[in-house]
Design an enzyme around this catalytic site. Structure first.
Site, short mmCIF file in Angstrom:
data_model
loop_
_atom_site.label_atom_id
_atom_site.label_comp_id
_atom_site.label_asym_id
_atom_site.label_seq_id
_atom_site.Cartn_x
_atom_site.Cartn_y
_atom_site.Cartn_z
N TRP A 103 0.82 -1.21 0.00
CA TRP A 103 0.00 0.00 0.00
C TRP A 103 0.85 1.25 0.00
CZ3 TRP A 103 -4.34 -1.13 -1.92
CH2 TRP A 103 -5.01 -2.32 -1.58
N ASP A 173 -1.41 6.65 6.23
CA ASP A 173 -2.47 5.72 5.85
C ASP A 173 -2.66 4.78 7.04
OD1 ASP A 173 -4.07 3.71 4.87
OD2 ASP A 173 -2.81 3.22 3.15
N LYS A 197 -11.88 -1.85 7.14
CA LYS A 197 -11.09 -2.75 7.98
C LYS A 197 -11.47 -2.59 9.45
CE LYS A 197 -8.21 -3.24 4.25
NZ LYS A 197 -7.58 -2.40 3.24
C1 LIG Z 1 -7.03 -1.95 2.18
C2 LIG Z 1 -6.01 -0.90 2.24
C3 LIG Z 1 -5.93 0.12 1.28
C4 LIG Z 1 -6.87 0.20 0.09
O1 LIG Z 1 -8.08 0.67 0.49
P1 LIG Z 1 -9.27 0.97 -0.54
O2 LIG Z 1 -10.29 1.59 0.35
O3 LIG Z 1 -9.69 -0.34 -1.14
O4 LIG Z 1 -8.76 1.91 -1.57
C5 LIG Z 1 -4.96 1.10 1.43
N1 LIG Z 1 -4.10 1.07 2.46
C6 LIG Z 1 -4.13 0.10 3.41
C7 LIG Z 1 -3.15 0.12 4.53
C8 LIG Z 1 -5.08 -0.90 3.31
O5 LIG Z 1 -5.11 -1.87 4.25
#
Ligand SMILES: *Cc1c(COP(=O)(O)O)cnc(C)c1O
Length: 362
Positions: A103, A173, A197
């Protein structure tokens, strides 16, 4: 009562049962309106307080100062990968990215399309099995921000001690560990997290933004990609994902009732320890992917002696009511995602299953 499994999915993932029950109870008639929350205007007097409470409760749980803003956006964390540099990486400036997994690499890929983004540190050499040493981080001359991924969902690593680079703002993030533990938000100019998540259902992305970052937004980018526009309109510039925001609010209330982030962290540590201890005491039958000092409390990644046993493990676990354990292809093996909403009993059941499986197959 429906039969519920122990859900270890990486995302979308388990939600607290009381949240699902409340949503079900209120689905046809929200607060005596004779309408579902799914059927009413986002500008109605019923929905406005939902966004407001969600913003305030999110800040309260994180201990964020009152002048920070919380935005409920669409496009997932993946849109944030581009929105962050479009808003905060002007010509002539540099942004530094610390690469700790798939990511963070994707975040960097978007940033280099927009401006001067550099790799400040990376653990790719060892297949992202750890967080780089702080001493290995090579910063640019006064970067506009430093981007980190606090928890690496795929590799099962996390910044056990979140970094702080003084006056240089962090952008993080936190999609897979937001609200899993207390931390000081003040070093962050912006934090973003896809909700699916640890916060709620898919369809909404939560952003926490510091007031000075709102001031930096340029006027010449598309309106929907401007953080200041969303802030000024309280996330109602256009039609927001009303149902997802409503469920996020129920999750936030549930979190507060559990005792907030300190209580959550304590529980998350106990949950993760059940599985990590099983790995560490297996005499090498189970091998964790993450180095011990970088272990995630949210995603536990481990291998078995061979792929055949891994297939058997996944199949028998599913049979036993433990679902979603197959790992991501870039690591292989197993991944147990044990977000806030996954109860201690699920982790205990997995640890017991692992011990029994080793007895039968070891
Ligand atoms: C799942 C995830 C993403 C992607 O998220 P989307 O909402 O599908 O764009 C980005 N960063 C991390 C750390 C993730 O776990």
């Amino acid at each position: 009562m429906a039969k519920r499994v122990f859900n270890f999915n990486a995302g979308p993932a388990a939600l607290p049962l009381p949240v699902l029950e409340e949503a079900q109870r209120d689905l046809l008639d929200f607060q005596g309106t004779g309408m579902s929350i799914l059927e009413m205007s986002h500008r109605s007097k019923e929905f406005q307080p939902i966004v407001e409470e969600a913003e305030n409760l999110f800040k309260e749980l994180l201990g964020a100062p009152a002048d920070y803003r919380v935005l409920f956006l669409q496009g997932g964390a993946s849109t944030q990968f581009a929105m962050v540099p479009m808003n905060f990486l002007p010509a002539g400036a540099t942004a530094d990215y610390i690469l700790t997994g798939t990511w963070s690499k994707k975040a960097l890929d978007e940033a280099v399309k927009i401006g001067d983004a550099k790799v400040a540190a990376s653990s790719e050499e060892t297949n992202f099995d750890r967080i780089p040493e702080l001493s290995s981080v090579k910063l640019s001359d006064s970067p506009a921000y430093i981007h980190i991924t606090s928890n690496n969902t795929i590799f099962g690593t996390s910044w056990v001690n979140l970094p702080n680079f003084g006056d240089i703002p962090l952008v993080a993030d936190m999609s897979s560990d937001i609200l899993s533990r207390p931390f000081d938000v003040r070093p962050y100019g912006l934090i973003y997290a896809g909700a699916q998540k640890n916060l709620g259902p898919a369809g909404v992305t939560v952003v926490l933004i510091r007031p000075d970052f709102l001031e930096r937004v340029p006027k010449n980018i598309p309106t929907m990609l401007r953080y200041d526009i969303h802030a000024k309109n309280n996330s109602l510039y256009n039609t927001p994902p009303v149902f997802s925001i409503y469920i996020v609010l129920l999750v936030l209330r549930w979190l507060k009732a559990q005792g907030g982030l300190a209580a959550m962290e304590k529980l998350n540590k106990a949950k993760a320890a059940l599985i990590y201890d099983t790995i560490d005491n297996s005499g090498g039958f189970y091998r964790g992917h993450a180095q011990k000092d970088s272990r995630s409390l949210m995603n536990v990644t481990f291998r078995l002696p061979n792929e055949e046993l891994e297939k058997k493990f996944a199949a028998e676990a599913t049979q036993a009511g433990l679902v979603g354990l197959k790992g991501h292809r870039s690591v292989g093996g197993m991944r147990a995602s044990i977000y806030n909403a996954v109860p201690l009993e699920a982790c205990q059941a997995l640890a017991d299953f692992m011990k029994e499986f080793q007895k039968q197959n070891g």
